[in-house]
Design a protein around this motif. Sequence first.
Motif, PDB file in Angstrom:
ATOM      1  N   LYS A  42       0.813  -1.217   0.000  1.00 51.21           N
ATOM      2  CA  LYS A  42       0.000   0.000   0.000  1.00 51.21           C
ATOM      3  C   LYS A  42       0.849   1.270   0.000  1.00 51.21           C
ATOM      4  O   LYS A  42       0.326   2.366   0.005  1.00 51.21           O
ATOM      5  N   VAL A  43       2.170   1.117   0.027  1.00 58.02           N
ATOM      6  CA  VAL A  43       3.064   2.274   0.095  1.00 58.02           C
ATOM      7  C   VAL A  43       3.224   2.880  -1.298  1.00 58.02           C
ATOM      8  O   VAL A  43       3.409   2.144  -2.277  1.00 58.02           O
ATOM      9  N   PRO A  44       3.168   4.195  -1.403  1.00 55.60           N
ATOM     10  CA  PRO A  44       3.350   4.829  -2.717  1.00 55.60           C
ATOM     11  C   PRO A  44       4.745   4.532  -3.284  1.00 55.60           C
ATOM     12  O   PRO A  44       5.725   4.462  -2.541  1.00 55.60           O
ATOM     13  N   PRO A  45       4.843   4.355  -4.595  1.00 57.71           N
ATOM     14  CA  PRO A  45       6.130   4.064  -5.224  1.00 57.71           C
ATOM     15  C   PRO A  45       7.227   5.070  -4.872  1.00 57.71           C
ATOM     16  O   PRO A  45       8.389   4.692  -4.714  1.00 57.71           O
ATOM     17  N   GLU A  46       6.865   6.331  -4.720  1.00 58.83           N
ATOM     18  CA  GLU A  46       7.857   7.365  -4.413  1.00 58.83           C
ATOM     19  C   GLU A  46       8.574   7.083  -3.085  1.00 58.83           C
ATOM     20  O   GLU A  46       9.776   7.319  -2.946  1.00 58.83           O
ATOM     21  N   LYS A  47       7.829   6.586  -2.120  1.00 55.00           N
ATOM     22  CA  LYS A  47       8.412   6.271  -0.815  1.00 55.00           C
ATOM     23  C   LYS A  47       9.386   5.101  -0.927  1.00 55.00           C
ATOM     24  O   LYS A  47      10.438   5.092  -0.289  1.00 55.00           O
ATOM     25  N   VAL A  48       9.047   4.107  -1.739  1.00 55.38           N
ATOM     26  CA  VAL A  48       9.935   2.963  -1.942  1.00 55.38           C
ATOM     27  C   VAL A  48      11.201   3.416  -2.669  1.00 55.38           C
ATOM     28  O   VAL A  48      12.321   3.038  -2.288  1.00 55.38           O
ATOM     29  N   LEU A  49      11.050   4.228  -3.698  1.00 52.16           N
ATOM     30  CA  LEU A  49      12.220   4.742  -4.424  1.00 52.16           C
ATOM     31  C   LEU A  49      13.150   5.498  -3.490  1.00 52.16           C
ATOM     32  O   LEU A  49      14.374   5.317  -3.531  1.00 52.16           O
ATOM     33  N   GLN A  50      12.589   6.338  -2.645  1.00 50.76           N
ATOM     34  CA  GLN A  50      13.400   7.097  -1.692  1.00 50.76           C
ATOM     35  C   GLN A  50      14.152   6.153  -0.755  1.00 50.76           C
ATOM     36  O   GLN A  50      15.342   6.327  -0.503  1.00 50.76           O
ATOM     37  N   ALA A  51      13.475   5.125  -0.261  1.00 51.34           N
ATOM     38  CA  ALA A  51      14.114   4.169   0.639  1.00 51.34           C
ATOM     39  C   ALA A  51      15.237   3.404  -0.059  1.00 51.34           C
ATOM     40  O   ALA A  51      16.282   3.139   0.539  1.00 51.34           O
ATOM     41  N   VAL A  52      15.044   3.049  -1.317  1.00 52.53           N
ATOM     42  CA  VAL A  52      16.097   2.365  -2.080  1.00 52.53           C
ATOM     43  C   VAL A  52      17.312   3.268  -2.202  1.00 52.53           C
ATOM     44  O   VAL A  52      18.448   2.856  -1.945  1.00 52.53           O
ATOM     45  N   HIS A  53      17.095   4.521  -2.580  1.00 56.27           N
ATOM     46  CA  HIS A  53      18.216   5.462  -2.753  1.00 56.27           C
ATOM     47  C   HIS A  53      18.953   5.729  -1.443  1.00 56.27           C
ATOM     48  O   HIS A  53      20.162   5.956  -1.444  1.00 56.27           O
ATOM     49  N   GLU A  54      18.236   5.668  -0.321  1.00 59.62           N
ATOM     50  CA  GLU A  54      18.844   5.937   0.981  1.00 59.62           C
ATOM     51  C   GLU A  54      19.436   4.692   1.650  1.00 59.62           C
ATOM     52  O   GLU A  54      20.099   4.804   2.683  1.00 59.62           O
ATOM     53  N   ALA A  55      19.222   3.526   1.085  1.00 60.63           N
ATOM     54  CA  ALA A  55      19.703   2.275   1.690  1.00 60.63           C
ATOM     55  C   ALA A  55      21.225   2.300   1.818  1.00 60.63           C
ATOM     56  O   ALA A  55      21.930   2.686   0.893  1.00 60.63           O
ATOM     57  N   LYS A  56      21.701   1.861   2.970  1.00 59.30           N
ATOM     58  CA  LYS A  56      23.143   1.878   3.250  1.00 59.30           C
ATOM     59  C   LYS A  56      23.871   0.691   2.629  1.00 59.30           C
ATOM     60  O   LYS A  56      25.025   0.795   2.253  1.00 59.30           O
ATOM     61  N   GLN A  57      23.204  -0.469   2.570  1.00 61.54           N
ATOM     62  CA  GLN A  57      23.853  -1.672   2.053  1.00 61.54           C
ATOM     63  C   GLN A  57      23.081  -2.224   0.861  1.00 61.54           C
ATOM     64  O   GLN A  57      21.857  -2.121   0.795  1.00 61.54           O
ATOM     65  N   GLU A  58      23.840  -2.806  -0.053  1.00 61.24           N
ATOM     66  CA  GLU A  58      23.252  -3.464  -1.213  1.00 61.24           C
ATOM     67  C   GLU A  58      23.477  -4.963  -1.112  1.00 61.24           C
ATOM     68  O   GLU A  58      24.438  -5.384  -0.482  1.00 61.24           O
ATOM     69  N   PRO A  59      22.590  -5.725  -1.733  1.00 61.56           N
ATOM     70  CA  PRO A  59      21.440  -5.312  -2.520  1.00 61.56           C
ATOM     71  C   PRO A  59      20.315  -4.830  -1.616  1.00 61.56           C
ATOM     72  O   PRO A  59      20.317  -5.080  -0.419  1.00 61.56           O
TER      73      PRO A  59
END
Length: 188
Positions: A42-59
């Motif tokens: 139910k989370v808007p895509p923009e919020k997920v994109l922001q979280a991906v960009h801010e993630a400290k570790q990959e993947p």
Amino acid sequence: MGKQKKVIIITDGDEYARKTIDYLANQLGGTSLSELTNNPSKVPPEKVLQAVHEAKQEPVYVLIDDAGVQGVGFGEKILSSLAEDPKIEIIGAIAVAAHTKNMEWCRFTFAIDNEGNQIPYGVDKKGIPIPEVGRINGDTIYLLDQLDLPLVIAIGDIGKMDGKDDIKKGSPVTRKALEIIFERGGLT
């Protein structure tokens, strides 16, 4: 363009999937965004994109789930947004089987059955092979077919499969799928 964030898509967002991906992210490395999913997402895509960009570790593990709702739901919108972002590289996806009543399907690279074997056949929710070669029925997966992903692995229901993917056993089926994506995505 700078370095792209490496993302793995998981087409399941129920409690078992969230706990399993959190556990495996802790074991294998990376950032789980399980807190941003549910059944359905139910989370808007923009919020997920922001979280991906801010993630400290990959993947970065992104779980999407439309709870069997036909048509384009939040899960597909999230996936589409990730695929269109030039700063994100989807290195693979785990396509999780659902009941066939859903009628959504996608092609996959290979499947992993509930015994951990790589097979060309699809699997059902229990991870048991079905007589369909190269395609799987599931939820939130038809859009995977429209993307040019390097690797799509089909598996049964994450954290379940009649106990064979139980977190108490180390979730071996899901772990194997992730390890293969890591290897082919250049993360090992």
